[in-house]
Design an enzyme around this catalytic site. Sequence first.
Site, short mmCIF file in Angstrom:
data_model
loop_
_atom_site.label_atom_id
_atom_site.label_comp_id
_atom_site.label_asym_id
_atom_site.label_seq_id
_atom_site.Cartn_x
_atom_site.Cartn_y
_atom_site.Cartn_z
N GLU A 137 11.37 -8.57 -4.65
CA GLU A 137 11.84 -7.37 -3.95
C GLU A 137 13.33 -7.49 -3.62
OE1 GLU A 137 7.59 -6.13 -1.86
OE2 GLU A 137 9.03 -7.26 -0.70
N GLY A 178 3.25 -8.68 1.66
CA GLY A 178 2.49 -8.76 0.41
C GLY A 178 2.95 -9.91 -0.47
N SER A 219 0.82 -1.22 0.00
CA SER A 219 0.00 0.00 0.00
C SER A 219 0.86 1.27 0.00
CB SER A 219 -0.95 -0.02 1.20
OG SER A 219 -0.24 -0.20 2.39
C1 5RP Z 1 5.36 -6.65 0.19
C2 5RP Z 1 6.16 -5.88 1.17
C3 5RP Z 1 5.64 -4.57 1.61
O1 5RP Z 1 6.64 -3.61 1.40
C4 5RP Z 1 5.28 -4.61 3.05
O2 5RP Z 1 4.37 -5.68 3.27
C5 5RP Z 1 4.66 -3.30 3.53
O3 5RP Z 1 3.39 -3.17 3.00
P1 5RP Z 1 2.50 -1.86 3.21
O4 5RP Z 1 3.18 -0.74 2.53
O5 5RP Z 1 1.17 -2.21 2.59
O6 5RP Z 1 2.37 -1.63 4.70
O7 5RP Z 1 7.19 -6.30 1.62
O8 5RP Z 1 5.88 -7.92 -0.02
#
Ligand code: 5RP
Length: 219
Positions: free
Chosen positions: A103, A97, A30
């Site tokens: 990543e 996510g 997000s």
């Molecule tokens: C996805 C990630 C995101 O960066 C992490 O989950 C943070 O998510 P958000 O910005 O929705 O809080 O590592 O794999």
Amino acid sequence: MTQDELKKAVGWAALEFVTPGTIVGVGTGSTASHFIDALGSIKDQVKGAVSSSEASTEKLKSLGIPILDCNEVDSLDIYVDGADEINSNMQMIKGGGAALTREKIIAAIAKKFVCIVDASKQVDVLGRFPLPVEVIPMARSYVARELVKLGGVPKYRQNVVTDNGNVILDVHNLSILDPIELENKINGIAGVVTVGLFANRGADVVLMGALDGVKTITQ
Ligand code: 5RP
């Protein structure tokens, strides 16, 4: 300000790190989604993006930002992404996510990792957020047993298949006092694709959104 407004503030603040004419590494989640909106506002000034997930790719494309294959790119000036937890050494837990593997690849290629988070993500010791581990499906039970030996309580993330066709184990009850050691140990288990500990390669810059504004932290 809501948490989402803080995420939006850091997402837009990250634009100052984008050098015109370059290719940008783009994260998932997000907070990264706000950065993608911001990138859309200067889309004519960037060559394109290397994306860390199908979800981010869809959004980048919908804004008219060209997507480049990671294999066509030797290096990236910056990678902008969120995190689930970050400590004072700029080491992170990521993968909430389920995009941790892509990543980590983009983070490895990038010269500068700009981590964008709201202040709730800041911790003294990593591990309150369950640590995601991407696993080859046939190795799920074996890897879970090995993670128990390391002191964790792994839980299979139901109904989730990663963009790479694998599964996720979320490891609870960890207090990660030596993130680099744990990252290396978990990555050494057969069947593990990636652990969502970003300790060997942490962030270079953190943009942290709090009620009194966006703080820029560098080491
Ligand atoms: C996805 C990630 C995101 O960066 C992490 O989950 C943070 O998510 P958000 O910005 O929705 O809080 O590592 O794999």
